[in-house]
Enzyme design. Structure first.
Site, PDB file in Angstrom:
ATOM      1  N   ALA A  31     -72.895  53.042 -48.745  1.00 22.05           N
ATOM      2  CA  ALA A  31     -74.105  51.922 -48.548  1.00 22.05           C
ATOM      3  C   ALA A  31     -73.291  50.588 -48.786  1.00 22.05           C
ATOM      4  O   ALA A  31     -72.698  50.219 -49.821  1.00 22.05           O
ATOM      5  CB  ALA A  31     -75.142  52.062 -49.099  1.00 22.05           C
ATOM      6  N   THR A  32     -74.044  49.718 -48.129  1.00 21.57           N
ATOM      7  CA  THR A  32     -73.252  48.199 -48.455  1.00 21.57           C
ATOM      8  C   THR A  32     -73.903  47.583 -49.855  1.00 21.57           C
ATOM      9  O   THR A  32     -73.036  47.409 -50.548  1.00 21.57           O
ATOM     10  CB  THR A  32     -73.866  47.230 -47.512  1.00 21.57           C
ATOM     11  OG1 THR A  32     -73.316  47.592 -46.091  1.00 21.57           O
ATOM     12  CG2 THR A  32     -73.302  45.703 -47.585  1.00 21.57           C
ATOM     13  N   MET A  35     -71.434  49.069 -52.395  1.00 21.79           N
ATOM     14  CA  MET A  35     -70.340  48.501 -52.329  1.00 21.79           C
ATOM     15  C   MET A  35     -70.014  47.069 -52.993  1.00 21.79           C
ATOM     16  O   MET A  35     -69.324  46.747 -53.934  1.00 21.79           O
ATOM     17  CB  MET A  35     -69.776  48.230 -50.909  1.00 21.79           C
ATOM     18  CG  MET A  35     -68.268  47.469 -50.708  1.00 21.79           C
ATOM     19  SD  MET A  35     -67.978  46.871 -49.134  1.00 21.79           S
ATOM     20  CE  MET A  35     -69.184  45.339 -48.909  1.00 21.79           C
ATOM     21  N   LEU A  38     -70.397  47.704 -56.817  1.00 21.22           N
ATOM     22  CA  LEU A  38     -69.069  47.867 -57.350  1.00 21.22           C
ATOM     23  C   LEU A  38     -68.315  46.525 -57.490  1.00 21.22           C
ATOM     24  O   LEU A  38     -67.396  46.236 -58.552  1.00 21.22           O
ATOM     25  CB  LEU A  38     -68.311  48.811 -56.445  1.00 21.22           C
ATOM     26  CG  LEU A  38     -66.940  49.271 -56.872  1.00 21.22           C
ATOM     27  CD1 LEU A  38     -67.107  50.072 -58.283  1.00 21.22           C
ATOM     28  CD2 LEU A  38     -66.232  50.101 -55.867  1.00 21.22           C
ATOM     29  N   MET A  39     -68.432  45.653 -56.500  1.00 22.28           N
ATOM     30  CA  MET A  39     -67.842  44.185 -56.619  1.00 22.28           C
ATOM     31  C   MET A  39     -68.326  43.440 -57.846  1.00 22.28           C
ATOM     32  O   MET A  39     -67.432  42.888 -58.527  1.00 22.28           O
ATOM     33  CB  MET A  39     -67.810  43.580 -55.313  1.00 22.28           C
ATOM     34  CG  MET A  39     -67.105  43.952 -54.116  1.00 22.28           C
ATOM     35  SD  MET A  39     -67.903  43.333 -52.556  1.00 22.28           S
ATOM     36  CE  MET A  39     -66.440  43.674 -51.448  1.00 22.28           C
ATOM     37  N   GLU A  40     -69.695  43.418 -57.973  1.00 24.24           N
ATOM     38  CA  GLU A  40     -70.475  42.804 -59.149  1.00 24.24           C
ATOM     39  C   GLU A  40     -69.807  43.560 -60.272  1.00 24.24           C
ATOM     40  O   GLU A  40     -69.726  42.695 -61.281  1.00 24.24           O
ATOM     41  CB  GLU A  40     -71.584  43.019 -58.899  1.00 24.24           C
ATOM     42  CG  GLU A  40     -72.208  42.000 -58.221  1.00 24.24           C
ATOM     43  CD  GLU A  40     -73.922  41.683 -58.741  1.00 24.24           C
ATOM     44  OE1 GLU A  40     -74.179  40.945 -59.433  1.00 24.24           O
ATOM     45  OE2 GLU A  40     -74.624  42.458 -57.796  1.00 24.24           O
ATOM     46  N   GLY A  59     -75.234  38.035 -62.355  1.00 27.21           N
ATOM     47  CA  GLY A  59     -75.164  37.708 -60.918  1.00 27.21           C
ATOM     48  C   GLY A  59     -76.013  36.633 -60.575  1.00 27.21           C
ATOM     49  O   GLY A  59     -77.150  36.720 -61.149  1.00 27.21           O
ATOM     50  N   HIS A  66     -68.745  43.723 -44.897  1.00 22.57           N
ATOM     51  CA  HIS A  66     -68.615  45.086 -44.830  1.00 22.57           C
ATOM     52  C   HIS A  66     -68.226  45.647 -43.648  1.00 22.57           C
ATOM     53  O   HIS A  66     -68.894  45.738 -42.704  1.00 22.57           O
ATOM     54  CB  HIS A  66     -70.019  45.505 -45.325  1.00 22.57           C
ATOM     55  CG  HIS A  66     -69.521  47.143 -45.724  1.00 22.57           C
ATOM     56  ND1 HIS A  66     -70.790  48.010 -46.188  1.00 22.57           N
ATOM     57  CD2 HIS A  66     -68.431  48.108 -45.867  1.00 22.57           C
ATOM     58  CE1 HIS A  66     -70.142  49.389 -46.575  1.00 22.57           C
ATOM     59  NE2 HIS A  66     -69.004  49.275 -46.294  1.00 22.57           N
ATOM     60  N   ARG A 110     -71.276  34.180 -60.719  1.00 22.75           N
ATOM     61  CA  ARG A 110     -71.866  34.812 -62.144  1.00 22.75           C
ATOM     62  C   ARG A 110     -72.203  33.672 -63.144  1.00 22.75           C
ATOM     63  O   ARG A 110     -71.426  32.513 -63.271  1.00 22.75           O
ATOM     64  CB  ARG A 110     -70.936  35.993 -62.818  1.00 22.75           C
ATOM     65  CG  ARG A 110     -70.932  37.058 -61.843  1.00 22.75           C
ATOM     66  CD  ARG A 110     -70.250  38.390 -62.581  1.00 22.75           C
ATOM     67  NE  ARG A 110     -71.215  39.028 -63.795  1.00 22.75           N
ATOM     68  CZ  ARG A 110     -72.104  39.822 -63.315  1.00 22.75           C
ATOM     69  NH1 ARG A 110     -72.544  39.978 -61.750  1.00 22.75           N
ATOM     70  NH2 ARG A 110     -72.873  40.316 -64.052  1.00 22.75           N
TER      71      ARG A 110
END
Length: 122
Positions: A31-32, A35, A38-40, A59, A66, A110
């Site tokens: 799922a977008t 993803m 995971l980046m955060e 954040g 994506h 952030r």
């Protein structure tokens, strides 16, 4: 804290992080939102050891493409690189890969916050 700090977070695509399960689509692929989370996570981890006790980051903004699906069983790695510091604002370049293939990229902002003060406002 210095420009260039980076971290890579990894996940294996499974039933818990598919578009079907998270409700962002109807396909059994990463799922977008998973993803981007995971980046955060990579951005948070890139700087957490540099923060004074009692401080953390939250954040504020994330923007990402994506561009390629990742099937169940695949390994996805997201990397965040600190590109700019402006007071308590931290700007990251983020990317996600499945093997050598780029599957997403973008930017993430952030904010450094005092953990107790932040929580007292909710």
């Amino acid at each position: 804290m210095e420009i260039g700090l980076s971290y890579t977070s990894t996940l294996t695509v499974d039933e818990t992080n598919t578009a079907i399960t998270l409700g962002s689509g109807d396909m059994p692929v990463l799922a977008t939102p998973a993803m981007m989370a995971l980046m955060e996570n990579a951005a948070m981890n890139a700087v957490k050891e540099c923060l004074p006790e009692g401080r953390t980051t939250v954040g504020g903004h994330i923007e990402s493409s994506h561009i390629k699906p990742s099937p169940i069983g695949s390994t996805v790695k997201a990397t965040a690189v600190l590109e700019k510091i402006d007071g308590r604002k931290l700007y990251f370049k983020i990317s996600a890969h499945q093997g050598e293939a780029l599957i997403g990229e973008g930017t993430h902002l952030r904010f450094i916050v005092d953990r107790e003060r932040f929580l007292s406002k909710i």
